[in-house]
Design an enzyme around this catalytic site. Structure first.
Site, mmCIF file in Angstrom:
data_model
loop_
_atom_site.group_PDB
_atom_site.id
_atom_site.type_symbol
_atom_site.label_atom_id
_atom_site.label_comp_id
_atom_site.label_asym_id
_atom_site.label_seq_id
_atom_site.Cartn_x
_atom_site.Cartn_y
_atom_site.Cartn_z
ATOM 1 N N HIS A 179 1.314 4.539 -2.983
ATOM 2 C CA HIS A 179 0.975 5.163 -3.869
ATOM 3 C C HIS A 179 2.407 6.221 -4.768
ATOM 4 O O HIS A 179 2.801 7.240 -4.649
ATOM 5 C CB HIS A 179 0.537 6.125 -3.830
ATOM 6 C CG HIS A 179 -1.003 5.785 -2.740
ATOM 7 N ND1 HIS A 179 -2.135 5.728 -3.528
ATOM 8 C CD2 HIS A 179 -1.727 5.466 -1.532
ATOM 9 C CE1 HIS A 179 -3.371 5.084 -2.939
ATOM 10 N NE2 HIS A 179 -3.357 4.912 -1.103
ATOM 11 N N ASP A 209 1.983 4.050 2.650
ATOM 12 C CA ASP A 209 0.853 5.107 2.121
ATOM 13 C C ASP A 209 1.784 5.569 1.075
ATOM 14 O O ASP A 209 1.440 6.040 -0.005
ATOM 15 C CB ASP A 209 -0.255 5.666 2.850
ATOM 16 C CG ASP A 209 -1.450 5.763 2.822
ATOM 17 O OD1 ASP A 209 -2.190 5.366 1.533
ATOM 18 O OD2 ASP A 209 -2.556 6.547 3.001
ATOM 19 N N ASP A 210 2.154 6.956 1.744
ATOM 20 C CA ASP A 210 2.694 8.177 0.845
ATOM 21 C C ASP A 210 4.293 8.695 1.293
ATOM 22 O O ASP A 210 3.669 9.114 1.824
ATOM 23 C CB ASP A 210 1.433 9.715 0.813
ATOM 24 C CG ASP A 210 0.313 8.940 0.335
ATOM 25 O OD1 ASP A 210 0.117 8.550 -0.699
ATOM 26 O OD2 ASP A 210 -0.659 8.781 0.791
ATOM 27 N N GLU A 259 -11.049 4.246 6.488
ATOM 28 C CA GLU A 259 -9.608 5.164 6.597
ATOM 29 C C GLU A 259 -10.550 5.626 6.956
ATOM 30 O O GLU A 259 -10.482 6.491 8.586
ATOM 31 C CB GLU A 259 -8.871 5.359 6.071
ATOM 32 C CG GLU A 259 -7.770 6.494 5.700
ATOM 33 C CD GLU A 259 -7.115 7.143 4.496
ATOM 34 O OE1 GLU A 259 -7.781 7.292 3.062
ATOM 35 O OE2 GLU A 259 -6.585 7.152 4.658
ATOM 36 N N HIS A 315 0.743 -1.111 0.296
ATOM 37 C CA HIS A 315 0.300 -0.157 -0.196
ATOM 38 C C HIS A 315 0.680 1.287 -0.022
ATOM 39 O O HIS A 315 1.594 1.958 1.175
ATOM 40 C CB HIS A 315 -0.933 0.151 1.060
ATOM 41 C CG HIS A 315 -2.095 1.065 1.318
ATOM 42 N ND1 HIS A 315 -2.766 1.019 2.460
ATOM 43 C CD2 HIS A 315 -2.519 1.926 0.540
ATOM 44 C CE1 HIS A 315 -4.095 2.182 2.098
ATOM 45 N NE2 HIS A 315 -3.787 2.529 1.115
ATOM 46 N N HIS A 321 -9.821 1.275 -0.765
ATOM 47 C CA HIS A 321 -9.499 1.768 0.466
ATOM 48 C C HIS A 321 -11.390 1.910 1.086
ATOM 49 O O HIS A 321 -11.744 2.330 0.353
ATOM 50 C CB HIS A 321 -9.523 3.577 -0.035
ATOM 51 C CG HIS A 321 -7.606 3.457 0.061
ATOM 52 N ND1 HIS A 321 -6.843 3.012 -0.864
ATOM 53 C CD2 HIS A 321 -6.896 3.990 0.271
ATOM 54 C CE1 HIS A 321 -5.612 2.897 -1.397
ATOM 55 N NE2 HIS A 321 -5.637 3.984 -0.375
HETATM 56 N N1 ADE Z 1 -4.522 8.170 -2.043
HETATM 57 C C1 ADE Z 1 -2.753 8.832 -1.478
HETATM 58 N N2 ADE Z 1 -3.525 8.531 -0.401
HETATM 59 C C2 ADE Z 1 -4.878 7.484 0.323
HETATM 60 C C3 ADE Z 1 -5.186 7.557 1.425
HETATM 61 N N3 ADE Z 1 -4.563 7.641 1.869
HETATM 62 N N4 ADE Z 1 -6.329 7.689 1.324
HETATM 63 C C4 ADE Z 1 -7.403 7.691 0.417
HETATM 64 N N5 ADE Z 1 -6.498 8.570 -1.228
HETATM 65 C C5 ADE Z 1 -5.622 8.334 -0.665
HETATM 66 ZN ZN ZN Z 2 -3.929 4.713 0.489
#
Ligand code: ADE
Ligand code: ZN
Length: 337
Positions: free
Chosen positions: A19, A277-278, A200, A17, A197
Site C-alpha cells: 500500500h 503490505d506496509d 487476514e 501487495h 483482502h
Molecule cells: N490497508 C493497508 N494495510 C492493510 C491490511 N494489512 N489490511 C487491510 N487493509 C490494509
Molecule cells: Zn494489505
C-alpha cells in the site's frame, strides 16, 4: 549477509501487495508534515518508528490513516511513490503493483487528478530510472459503504488505461466480501482486474466469499487453512494469494513467523506470493519478508525460486511479460555465484 540472503535479495521478483500510504518512511513522513505545515504527534523518526507497535489490524489502521494526512499535493504523492520504487529496485523488484486508496484523500478535498498525476509521474520516472514496471491498483475501503466504493469507481474511470486493477482493504471483520458484490461486478464490467483482502483477520468463510465474487487474486487469504475444501478449491482454480508474513506477525494474526502458514499453503499446492503490505510499519520490505520466512520456515533455495516465479505468474501482466520474467529468473539462478 549469507549467500542465501544475497540470492533472495537479488532474484527478480514482483511485489503485488504493497500500500502506497503504508510505505511512507518515518523521516519522509516528518519531512512531508513540515513541508505542509502539519504538526504530528512525534518529533523524530525514531519516536515515530517506536509507535509502530500493534495489537491487531485496527490499531495499525488508526496510525496508517493518521499518516495519510501528510499527503496533500501532487509532489507529495510523487515523492512517496518514487521513494518506494527506489527501495523496491534495491530488493530485485522488477514489477510492482501498488495499492492506493483515494478515499482517505478525497474526503479531505484532495482532487483525484492531484493524486493520480503525482503517482503516475513517479511510476513513469521509475520505469526510465530503474527499468521497473509499476502499475496502480486502486483500493476501496471496506469499512465504507458499497455506494462509496461505486462512486470511487466512477471517479477513476478516466484513468482506466493507467489503473491495472481494483482492490479492497480496511477493517475486515464485520465487512465481508459479500457486502461488495455489486461493486466487484461493476469493476469487472468496466474491464478492471480485481483483488480483495480476505482471510487476514476474517474467517475462512470470507475467503470463500471472495472466491465466489470471482476476483483474480485474494490478498492475505491465510485463514483458508481452516477449511480443507476451500484450500483445495483455491489450488485447483489457481487463485493466487498475496501473503504478507511480517504484517501477519506484527498485527498478531500469527503468534510467530515459525507458525506462519506460508509453507503449509505451498505444500497444499496453493499459488502463494510473498509481499510487504506496509513495509516501514511492519519493519520489512519484500526481501526482508522472504529472508525472515526462509529462516523461520526453513525454506529451501528452490522454495524461494518458486515464490519468485509465482509472483510473476500472479501479476496483472501479459503472457509474454510473464515468460520474459521467468526467463530472467532462470538466468539469475544459472549465473548466481
Ligand atoms: N490497508 C493497508 N494495510 C492493510 C491490511 N494489512 N489490511 C487491510 N487493509 C490494509
Ligand atoms: Zn494489505
Amino acid at each position: 549477509m549469507s549467500d542465501l540472503d544475497a540470492f533472495i535479495r537479488g532474484i527478480p521478483k514482483a511485489e503485488l501487495h504493497m500500500h502506497l500510504e503504508g510505505s511512507i518512511e518515518p523521516q519522509l513522513m516528518l519531512d512531508l508534515a513540515q513541508r505542509n505545515g502539519l504538526k504530528l504527534r512525534w518529533d523524530t523518526a525514531a519516536a515515530l518508528r517506536a509507535a509502530y507497535q500493534f495489537t491487531n489490524l485496527q490499531s495499525f489502521l488508526d496510525l496508517y490513516f493518521e499518516g495519510c494526512r501528510v499527503l496533500i499535493h501532487e509532489q507529495d504523492f510523487y515523492d512517496v511513490t518514487a521513494a518506494y520504487l527506489d527501495r523496491a529496485h534495491q530488493d530485485g523488484v522488477t514489477r510492482a503493483e501498488i495499492f492506493f486508496g483515494p478515499q482517505s484523500f478525497t474526503e479531505r478535498g484532495v482532487g483525484i487528478a492531484t493524486m493520480m498525476n503525482g503517482i503516475l509521474r513517479a511510476i513513469d520516472d521509475g520505469a526510465r530510472k530503474h527499468r521497473i514496471s509499476a502499475a496502480l491498483l486502486v483500493s476501496a475501503h471496506r469499512h465504507r459503504s458499497e455506494a462509496d466504493a461505486l462512486a470511487l469507481l466512477e471517479q477513476i474511470v478516466p484513468w482506466r488505461d493507467r489503473v491495472v486493477g481494483i482492490g479492497m482493504g480496511g477493517a475486515e471483520v464485520g465487512n465481508p466480501p459479500s457486502k461488495f458484490e455489486n461493486f466487484f461486478r461493476a469493476c469487472r464490467d468496466r474491464g478492471f482486474r480485481t483483488t480483495i483482502h480476505a482471510g487476514e483477520e476474517g474467517p475462512a468463510t470470507y475467503v470463500r466469499q471472495a472466491l465466489e465474487l470471482g476476483v483474480d487474486r485474494i490478498d492475505h487469504g491465510i485463514s483458508c487453512l481452516g477449511d480443507p475444501d476451500l484450500v483445495r478449491d483455491l489450488a485447483e482454480r489457481k487463485i493466487p494469494l498475496t501473503v504478507c508474513p511480517l504484517s501477519n506477525f506484527r498485527l498478531k494474526v500469527v503468534p510467530s513467523l515459525a507458525q506462519h502458514p506460508l509453507k503449509a499453503l505451498m505444500d497444499a499446492g496453493v499459488h502463494v506470493t510473498v509481499n510487504s503490505d506496509d513495509p516501514p510499519y511492519f519493519d520489512g520490505y519484500v526481501s526482508e519478508n522472504l529472508i525472515a520466512c526462509q529462516r523461520a520456515l526453513d525454506l529451501s533455495r528452490d522454495d524461494i525460486v518458486t515464490l519468485a516465479r509465482n509472483s510473476f505468474k500472479a501479476a496483472f501482466i501479459s503472457p509474454d511479460e510473464v515468460a520474459g520474467a521467468l526467463a530472467a529468473i532462470d538466468a539469475y539462478v544459472a549465473n548466481f555465484r
